[in-house]
Design a protein around this motif. Structure first.
Motif, PDB file in Angstrom:
ATOM      1  N   TYR A  34      60.371  62.952  69.566  1.00  0.00           N
ATOM      2  CA  TYR A  34      61.648  62.288  69.931  1.00  0.00           C
ATOM      3  C   TYR A  34      62.557  62.110  68.715  1.00  0.00           C
TER       4      TYR A  34
ATOM      5  N   VAL B  55      67.344  53.774  76.964  1.00  0.00           N
ATOM      6  CA  VAL B  55      66.255  53.901  75.988  1.00  0.00           C
ATOM      7  C   VAL B  55      66.313  52.806  74.916  1.00  0.00           C
TER       8      VAL B  55
ATOM      9  N   GLU C  21      55.172  59.449  66.454  1.00  0.00           N
ATOM     10  CA  GLU C  21      54.412  60.646  66.816  1.00  0.00           C
ATOM     11  C   GLU C  21      54.136  60.644  68.313  1.00  0.00           C
ATOM     12  N   THR C  22      53.755  61.771  68.838  1.00  0.00           N
ATOM     13  CA  THR C  22      53.464  61.860  70.271  1.00  0.00           C
ATOM     14  C   THR C  22      52.457  60.786  70.667  1.00  0.00           C
ATOM     15  N   GLY C  23      51.449  60.592  69.834  1.00  0.00           N
ATOM     16  CA  GLY C  23      50.396  59.648  70.170  1.00  0.00           C
ATOM     17  C   GLY C  23      50.618  58.236  69.667  1.00  0.00           C
ATOM     18  N   HIS C  24      51.594  58.033  68.799  1.00  0.00           N
ATOM     19  CA  HIS C  24      51.813  56.697  68.245  1.00  0.00           C
ATOM     20  C   HIS C  24      53.287  56.360  68.150  1.00  0.00           C
ATOM     21  N   GLY C  25      53.680  55.406  68.982  1.00  0.00           N
ATOM     22  CA  GLY C  25      55.054  54.942  68.971  1.00  0.00           C
ATOM     23  C   GLY C  25      55.126  53.529  68.427  1.00  0.00           C
ATOM     24  N   SER C  26      54.450  52.621  69.115  1.00  0.00           N
ATOM     25  CA  SER C  26      54.493  51.224  68.687  1.00  0.00           C
ATOM     26  C   SER C  26      53.551  50.954  67.517  1.00  0.00           C
ATOM     27  N   ASN C  27      52.351  51.495  67.627  1.00  0.00           N
ATOM     28  CA  ASN C  27      51.332  51.219  66.600  1.00  0.00           C
ATOM     29  C   ASN C  27      51.437  52.236  65.472  1.00  0.00           C
TER      30      ASN C  27
ATOM     31  N   TYR D 199      61.595  58.805  78.893  1.00  0.00           N
ATOM     32  CA  TYR D 199      63.030  59.126  78.738  1.00  0.00           C
ATOM     33  C   TYR D 199      63.294  60.631  78.801  1.00  0.00           C
ATOM     34  N   LEU D 200      62.242  61.434  78.620  1.00  0.00           N
ATOM     35  CA  LEU D 200      62.420  62.887  78.681  1.00  0.00           C
ATOM     36  C   LEU D 200      62.559  63.341  80.131  1.00  0.00           C
ATOM     37  N   ALA D 201      63.524  64.206  80.378  1.00  0.00           N
ATOM     38  CA  ALA D 201      63.728  64.705  81.742  1.00  0.00           C
ATOM     39  C   ALA D 201      62.470  65.376  82.266  1.00  0.00           C
TER      40      ALA D 201
ATOM     41  N   ASP E  51      59.509  48.824  70.933  1.00  0.00           N
ATOM     42  CA  ASP E  51      59.437  48.469  72.348  1.00  0.00           C
ATOM     43  C   ASP E  51      59.664  46.959  72.498  1.00  0.00           C
TER      44      ASP E  51
ATOM     45  N   GLU F 227      48.903  53.414  62.659  1.00  0.00           N
ATOM     46  CA  GLU F 227      47.863  54.415  62.927  1.00  0.00           C
ATOM     47  C   GLU F 227      48.412  55.841  63.023  1.00  0.00           C
TER      48      GLU F 227
ATOM     49  N   CYS G  94      63.173  68.720  72.277  1.00  0.00           N
ATOM     50  CA  CYS G  94      62.683  67.833  73.349  1.00  0.00           C
ATOM     51  C   CYS G  94      63.373  68.114  74.683  1.00  0.00           C
TER      52      CYS G  94
ATOM     53  N   THR H 136      63.334  50.552  74.606  1.00  0.00           N
ATOM     54  CA  THR H 136      62.027  50.997  74.105  1.00  0.00           C
ATOM     55  C   THR H 136      62.097  51.681  72.750  1.00  0.00           C
TER      56      THR H 136
ATOM     57  N   ARG I   7      59.938  53.591  83.976  1.00  0.00           N
ATOM     58  CA  ARG I   7      60.569  54.284  82.843  1.00  0.00           C
ATOM     59  C   ARG I   7      60.244  53.542  81.545  1.00  0.00           C
TER      60      ARG I   7
ATOM     61  N   GLU J  26      41.683  52.686  70.176  1.00  0.00           N
ATOM     62  CA  GLU J  26      42.803  51.916  70.711  1.00  0.00           C
ATOM     63  C   GLU J  26      42.621  51.730  72.223  1.00  0.00           C
TER      64      GLU J  26
ATOM     65  N   LYS K 291      67.218  64.964  78.410  1.00  0.00           N
ATOM     66  CA  LYS K 291      66.745  63.583  78.474  1.00  0.00           C
ATOM     67  C   LYS K 291      67.508  62.824  79.561  1.00  0.00           C
TER      68      LYS K 291
ATOM     69  N   ALA L  98      63.563  60.169  84.844  1.00  0.00           N
ATOM     70  CA  ALA L  98      65.027  60.183  84.726  1.00  0.00           C
ATOM     71  C   ALA L  98      65.661  60.536  86.062  1.00  0.00           C
TER      72      ALA L  98
ATOM     73  N   ARG M  35      47.428  56.489  77.945  1.00  0.00           N
ATOM     74  CA  ARG M  35      48.089  56.188  76.675  1.00  0.00           C
ATOM     75  C   ARG M  35      47.402  55.008  75.996  1.00  0.00           C
TER      76      ARG M  35
ATOM     77  N   GLN N 105      47.208  52.359  72.659  1.00  0.00           N
ATOM     78  CA  GLN N 105      48.018  51.816  71.573  1.00  0.00           C
ATOM     79  C   GLN N 105      47.459  50.459  71.174  1.00  0.00           C
ATOM     80  N   PHE N 106      47.253  50.274  69.921  1.00  0.00           N
ATOM     81  CA  PHE N 106      46.672  49.034  69.363  1.00  0.00           C
ATOM     82  C   PHE N 106      45.263  48.789  69.911  1.00  0.00           C
TER      83      PHE N 106
ATOM     84  N   GLY O  98      57.935  54.447  77.815  1.00  0.00           N
ATOM     85  CA  GLY O  98      58.569  54.584  76.502  1.00  0.00           C
ATOM     86  C   GLY O  98      59.349  55.882  76.357  1.00  0.00           C
TER      87      GLY O  98
END
Lengths: 641, 641
Positions: free
Chosen positions: A179, A421, A143-149, B406-408, A428, A152, A228, A424, B398, B324, A231, B413, B314, B316-317, B402
């Motif tokens: 993404y 990419v 999600e926009t707000g959660h990539g690694s974690n 990667y988004l232009a 990540d 949640e 998106c 990540t 970059r 977070e 890129k 990028a 941002r 996370q965790f 994350g």
């Protein structure tokens, strides 16, 4: 050992190529042949829309040739050949990487999630169409707000027992699926990860099969889709954002291998602990990491093939009154390209080993937890290590080719942008290495598999360090060092495989013991566990990296030793030496700090790396030739044979 | 020293910004304001043709605003403000980098070559139009076959005394002018570098003013032009290839500051030695390197602004049951971003110092050779160091962002792709560092300035090492180390500026002495000089890099100490510490090998780097804010204030 280049016998190019080719040779050749046909010729200069269409056409062609369902069960039209599926992926990675990633999204992520998280009903209903591309799909986790974690995540799936349906909702912008490959244009369905709520109770993240477009490609009611856009790379893949407004799916849409909701709205799972359940689900999805690691290695091979061939041809400067010298004859150029070449050979075998272990695990009905956790850590570690290597090696190749390397026509631009990419996505790299370290710290014990960071630190601090012994193995090291031939700083000793292995082993153990003690000390002093772990994060990452490097070296060493033909074995042996010593060289500060290297031996490491570069130089073209990438796929005038 | 973050006073954001802004503040603000207007809004998604047109329109607008001729002499319509020209370039580098490079080609390379290699006649004839963009031009030096070794260029210019003309010819494909900016579409003329032949005698490379297109934009007879097509980045610049078939230009077309051909066909030059003449010509062109270094630093500032702001936002965790944590609170993230941030601050001052030295040199009628050679080496070294830093720092940014990175749309990028070629154009970095080392080895002596590599090695080997003393300064180092406060391994000692400076100084001197002795030994053993130098190439490059790092540190240190406001000075002081110690950390293997660091002190370096990251973290956003880049130029939603 240090034979002069002139006196060496060269390995047979074809034998070397076959040694690398390994399993599924026929399948690999078949794919390379197909990708070398006119239909797959690169078409530079397409705009984004046209490029996406081209990639979809290529993907359809691969589907038609039966290349998308190799790993799926036979009863769904596949070949039940998981290792073949990975071999195919690794081979397609020599071609356009947008095609590769689109393939990965479709086959591995979308289809893979159905295969791994769903049950027979889902397999029957969707896998045939996933493998034939009749049903293009997405993997909607991030999600926009959660990539690694991802524990949640905030997309919601509420069960309504009256209707027998789940209602999927995106509460806000941060909860949009972001993404997501295949989402912007082609996807008809998505495996959506959402927080499950049944009868007011929350059960954590689960996966649902959600149609997102109708047969004519229009978004279904309640599904909002954004593109998106442009890129950095991979512009042939249509990444998009998905949001759901009260989208209803039937009860059967829950991919219910690990948890079920019955008609009455009762939730059931064989894994009682929500956290363990979540990590079990995630663990089932490691194929993506195996594949990304393999793809990173393939892309690096393409780049090195281009840069080494150009370096052997390109002449610049030289002694007076003579022809200029090929730039690959310069030590700096050799260090830039041949050290990555040795590392790429090492990773070739590491990735093959990982893929085989993964494929074997899929054959088993039930895997012991220890083995499963080890495999997960291996995939995480190799993925991180291989993709960082890809980024730095391809960068080195670009720079080594100067202005020619900057032209799109010579393909390094695409290789660089498309693989960027990899470091990540699918986890990540820094986060993945922490996962590796956590496994090492807890000895992969079953009861610890679902611990979060804080619990892990508490556990480590509570241990009597019976497995992480206090004693640093200085005794063993000292005796190994003493047993080495030659005087202190002698180069011949550097090529002793025991020395190299001992160095890597010593480092891993020392870092791990030290980390355990450090966390324990911090906790004893009353530190907050989260803070204690964070303050040691560089130590954590170094430990994981040392572990991966040791494994990679051990695998490479074994593979090289297995080769029968002497010349080939010796050639690979020099690459093992260069890999091992260049890694020790890069971290020689650490080895000196911890008394493993004396200053004299440390300097000998540097000298030996330089010598090895000179020795390997005459074989450099043969070594990249053995990757066996057809010129049509290399796609670079400066990199042609 | 190690104040806890809470107890520190924060510097005033505006004071910090003004400290960085330095000279030409009004001009810089004026340009930023102009670039923030709607006319200069980024227009993503343009195809190559449209993008090139957009860039040309932007460039015209800058010309109309009088921003292209700042550095040209007043009598040609300029402002005679060389420093202002560089300040403008550095500021435009916060905007689209294709615009910047197109500007550089026009103003610095094309116009600059006319200004530096031509005489009053050429200045009168062309500089006004170069500065107004009425005459778009190219700098045609590089050939397909010769990039670094430009002394061996193969384009020919033969003088025909009967006609009073030079005849320019491209003998074969390898001699085509390649990667030439402004050539594919817009250039009307080119400064062409070619081997001059007069009456059968060869005089080496000289520069000629050659019209390549007519007023309607059609190639002139005998001029073949190709488009280099798509590139990794900088696609708003029309790079092309030029070939000449008997193209005639009048005798006056020779840019004749350093050599003349009179009407009767007699060749004359005040510099008798052809090699010295060639290097004098090249030396006159160092402004390009100054500007590329400055641009690399500006682009890195943009990337860091984006990544630091995103990292602070941002989350996370985190510990259980709490919000977070911002990812910039993690040690790994801090190391990834704050070490490059400190290095960027250091390079900011290094580049300003270089630009000032260069501008001052242009004010002098005649510069002593020693000073000139030092300046050339300084430009080469800072260019290499700053552009490699840009590549690695922007890559770190970059990855730190994350998927969003990667988004232009988030611009990393473009920053990454556009700056990538900086490491290899205007002199390949590895080649430039060898130039730096050559200067150090020969003490910049006048009579050695035109030596080639082989002669340099012979010279070094012949020296009695009176300037490169045999004695390693262990005595001095030992006493400095002994004088440091605290016990061995104590972190407070690490922040002692004498310790940091002494480390860097020791390394440079030791590497240089060692290199001199090594070359001498090799020659004494009868080695071929070319081979001897090549075998020591890693040592050569390390020596040059150590030299540059010492200079950068010294400049940064001085600049920080000069600041009056205490809070600002302390903040800069922490960045000096982090820069110095992170460099020592990165090379601690060397420092341990050579007895400068004990294992305990080496570990203290690592710990202190971690501590400094934590201390600088609360000021990170303020530090990137002080770069003063308007949001409109940042052009990234995740990087907005």
């Amino acid at each position: 050992m240090a034979n002069a280049p002139e006196t060496r016998s060269r390995p047979d190019a074809d034998a070397l190529r076959r040694t690398l080719e390994g399993d599924h040779a026929e399948l690999r050749r078949q794919i390379l042949e197909l990708l070398s046909t006119r239909a797959f010729a690169y078409r530079p200069g397409l705009d984004r829309t046209a490029y996406r269409r081209q990639v979809m056409r290529w993907l359809r062609r691969l589907a038609d040739e039966g290349m998308l369902n190799l790993g799926y069960p036979k009863e769904t039209g596949g070949r039940g050949d998981v290792a073949g599926g990975i071999a195919a992926f690794e081979t397609v990675a020599f071609h356009d990487l947008s095609l590769l990633v689109k393939l990965g999204v479709q086959v591995g992520l979308f289809g893979g999630a159905i295969a791994q998280l769903g049950t027979a009903r889902h397999h029957r209903a969707y896998l045939r169409d996933a493998g034939s591309l009749a049903l293009p799909g997405c993997f909607a986790m991030t999600e926009t707000g959660h990539g690694s974690n991802v524990r949640e995540l905030r997309t919601r799936a509420r069960y309504e027992p009256q209707a027998g349906e789940f209602v999927i909702d995106t509460p806000d912008r941060d909860a949009r699926k972001d993404y997501i490959g295949n989402a912007a244009v082609d996807g008809r369905a998505a495996v959506v990860f959402a927080q499950l709520e049944v009868a007011g109770e929350h059960h954590g993240v689960h996966a649902f099969f959600v149609p997102i477009r109708d047969a004519r490609g229009r978004p279904r009611a309640g599904v909002r889709i954004e593109d998106c856009g442009e890129k950095l790379g991979l512009n042939g893949v249509d990444n998009g954002r998905l949001a759901f407004d009260g989208v209803r799916v039937p009860r059967e849409a829950l991919l219910d291998r690990f948890a079920q909701v019955d008609a009455d709205g009762a939730y059931r799972s064989a894994i009682a602990d929500p956290s363990r359940r979540f990590f079990t689900m995630l663990g089932a999805l490691i194929q993506g990491r195996v594949c990304v690691a393999a793809a990173g290695v393939s892309a690096t091979k393409s780049a090195l093939t281009i840069a080494v061939r150009y370096g052997a041809r390109r002449r610049q400067f030289g002694p007076p009154e003579t022809e200029e010298v090929p730039v690959l004859d310069y030590l700096s150029h050799q260090r830039r390209l041949l050290i990555p070449l040795a590392t790429t050979y090492a990773l070739h075998f590491a990735v093959r080993d990982l893929a085989a272990a993964y494929a074997a695990s899929q054959g088993r009905a039930r895997m012991p937890v220890l083995a499963r956790r080890r495999l997960e850590a291996q995939a995480a570690g190799i993925k991180a290590y291989a993709t960082w290597h890809a980024t730095s090696a391809i960068q080195a190749c670009r720079e080594a080719c100067g202005g020619a390397g900057y032209l799109a026509a010579n393909r390094l631009a695409a290789l660089k942008a498309d693989t960027d990419v990899f470091t990540t996505f699918e986890g990540d790299n820094t986060v993945l290495l922490q996962l590796v370290a956590k496994g090492l710290l807890t000895d992969y014990k079953e009861e610890l598999s679902d611990m979060d960071l804080v619990e892990t630190v508490r556990f480590v601090a509570s241990r009597a360090f019976d497995s992480i012994a206090e004693a640093v193995p200085t005794g063993i090291v000292a005796s190994v060092l003493a047993a080495l031939p030659g005087r202190d700083g002698d180069e011949t000793a550097m090529r002793d495989r025991r020395f190299q292995m001992e160095a890597m082993t010593f480092r891993e153990e020392h870092l791990l013991h030290g980390l355990g003690r450090r966390l324990k000390r911090a906790m004893d002093r009353g530190a907050d566990p989260f803070d204690a772990f964070n303050r040691a994060q560089d130590h954590v990452v170094a430990t994981a990296r040392a572990h991966v490097e040791l494994r990679v070296l051990a695998t490479f060493e074994r593979a090289a030793a297995r080769v029968r033909a002497r010349a080939t074995r010796e050639t690979l042996g020099r690459l093992v030496d260069l890999y091992a010593l260049s890694r020790i060289e890069a971290d020689r500060g650490w080895f000196l700090e911890h008394g493993f290297l004396s200053p004299a031996r440390s300097k000998a490491v540097v000298r030996t790396v330089n010598e090895l570069c000179a020795e390997i130089r005459p074989e450099a073209e043969l070594l990249v030739g053995a990757f066996g990438i057809p010129d049509a796929l290399i796609g670079a005038p400066i990199g042609a044979r």
